[in-house]
Enzyme design. Structure first.
Site, mmCIF file in Angstrom:
data_model
loop_
_atom_site.group_PDB
_atom_site.id
_atom_site.type_symbol
_atom_site.label_atom_id
_atom_site.label_comp_id
_atom_site.label_asym_id
_atom_site.label_seq_id
_atom_site.Cartn_x
_atom_site.Cartn_y
_atom_site.Cartn_z
ATOM 1 N N ARG A 34 -8.134 2.797 -1.085
ATOM 2 C CA ARG A 34 -7.543 2.466 0.214
ATOM 3 C C ARG A 34 -6.873 1.098 0.169
ATOM 4 N NH1 ARG A 34 -8.736 6.677 3.263
ATOM 5 N NH2 ARG A 34 -10.726 7.724 2.866
ATOM 6 N N ASP A 35 -5.689 1.041 0.806
ATOM 7 C CA ASP A 35 -4.969 -0.225 0.893
ATOM 8 C C ASP A 35 -5.775 -1.205 1.744
ATOM 9 O OD1 ASP A 35 -1.664 -0.991 0.518
ATOM 10 O OD2 ASP A 35 -2.899 -2.255 1.819
ATOM 11 N N ILE A 36 -5.846 -2.452 1.274
ATOM 12 C CA ILE A 36 -6.651 -3.475 1.966
ATOM 13 C C ILE A 36 -6.018 -3.869 3.299
ATOM 14 C CG2 ILE A 36 -5.579 -5.573 1.004
ATOM 15 C CD1 ILE A 36 -8.472 -6.505 0.327
ATOM 16 N N ASN A 91 7.858 1.225 -3.503
ATOM 17 C CA ASN A 91 8.709 0.042 -3.394
ATOM 18 C C ASN A 91 9.006 -0.453 -4.805
ATOM 19 O OD1 ASN A 91 8.451 0.037 -0.538
ATOM 20 N ND2 ASN A 91 6.496 -1.023 -0.705
ATOM 21 N N HIS A 104 2.806 1.905 -8.454
ATOM 22 C CA HIS A 104 1.903 2.559 -7.510
ATOM 23 C C HIS A 104 2.700 3.321 -6.459
ATOM 24 C CE1 HIS A 104 2.780 -1.481 -5.965
ATOM 25 N NE2 HIS A 104 2.728 -0.952 -4.747
ATOM 26 N N HIS A 106 2.377 4.639 -2.441
ATOM 27 C CA HIS A 106 1.664 4.552 -1.162
ATOM 28 C C HIS A 106 1.595 5.951 -0.560
ATOM 29 C CE1 HIS A 106 2.152 0.053 -0.558
ATOM 30 N NE2 HIS A 106 3.103 0.264 -1.441
#
Ligand code: AMP
Ligand code: ZN
Length: 119
Positions: A34-36, A91, A104, A106
């Site tokens: 999970r993204d922080i 990105n 990576h 998202h």
């Protein structure tokens, strides 16, 4: 070409377990956590274990690793119940918002996305 694992790469440290993460899935080639700083109710990062700075470099270095990142992202979307409503975003370059130079994807879901809201 061999992949490098720079000692200062945050995602290499997360892959190695040296820095904690909220890991939700993994495969032989990739991990998902999970993204922080989530930008949507579901925001998971899918990261190849192999260090390459961008998704383009990953594609050039290993099509198998590239395919596995998207395979694992699709699996996480399934497990999170959002297989039919999610976005996958990559990105590339700091001017496009890339802050971590370890490839990576998202996975974003749980919000209402519209065609117009792409950027
Ligand atoms: P990008 O801006 O595309 O390079 O994406 C990097 C993402 O990594 C951002 O969405 C950050 O919120 C996220 N991030 C940074 N540090 C961590 C961390 N320690 N654990 C989880 N996600 C992180
Ligand atoms: Zn790395």
């Amino acid at each position: 070409m061999t992949s490098q694992t720079p000692s200062d790469c945050l995602f290499c440290k997360i892959v190695a377990g040296e820095i904690p993460s909220d890991r939700v899935a993994e495969s032989d080639r990739s991990i998902a956590f999970r993204d922080i700083n989530p930008a949507a109710p579901i925001h998971v990062l899918v990261v190849p274990r192999r260090h390459e700075p961008t998704v383009g470099a990953l594609a050039a270095a290993s099509g198998d690793d590239l395919a596995d990142v998207f395979r694992l992202a699709a699996r996480v979307a399934e497990e999170e119940g959002v297989a039919d409503a999610h976005r996958m975003i990559v990105n590339t370059g700091s001017d496009a918002g890339q802050t971590i130079f370890h490839a990576h994807v998202h996975l974003l879901a749980g919000a209402t996305f519209t065609e117009r809201g792409m950027v």
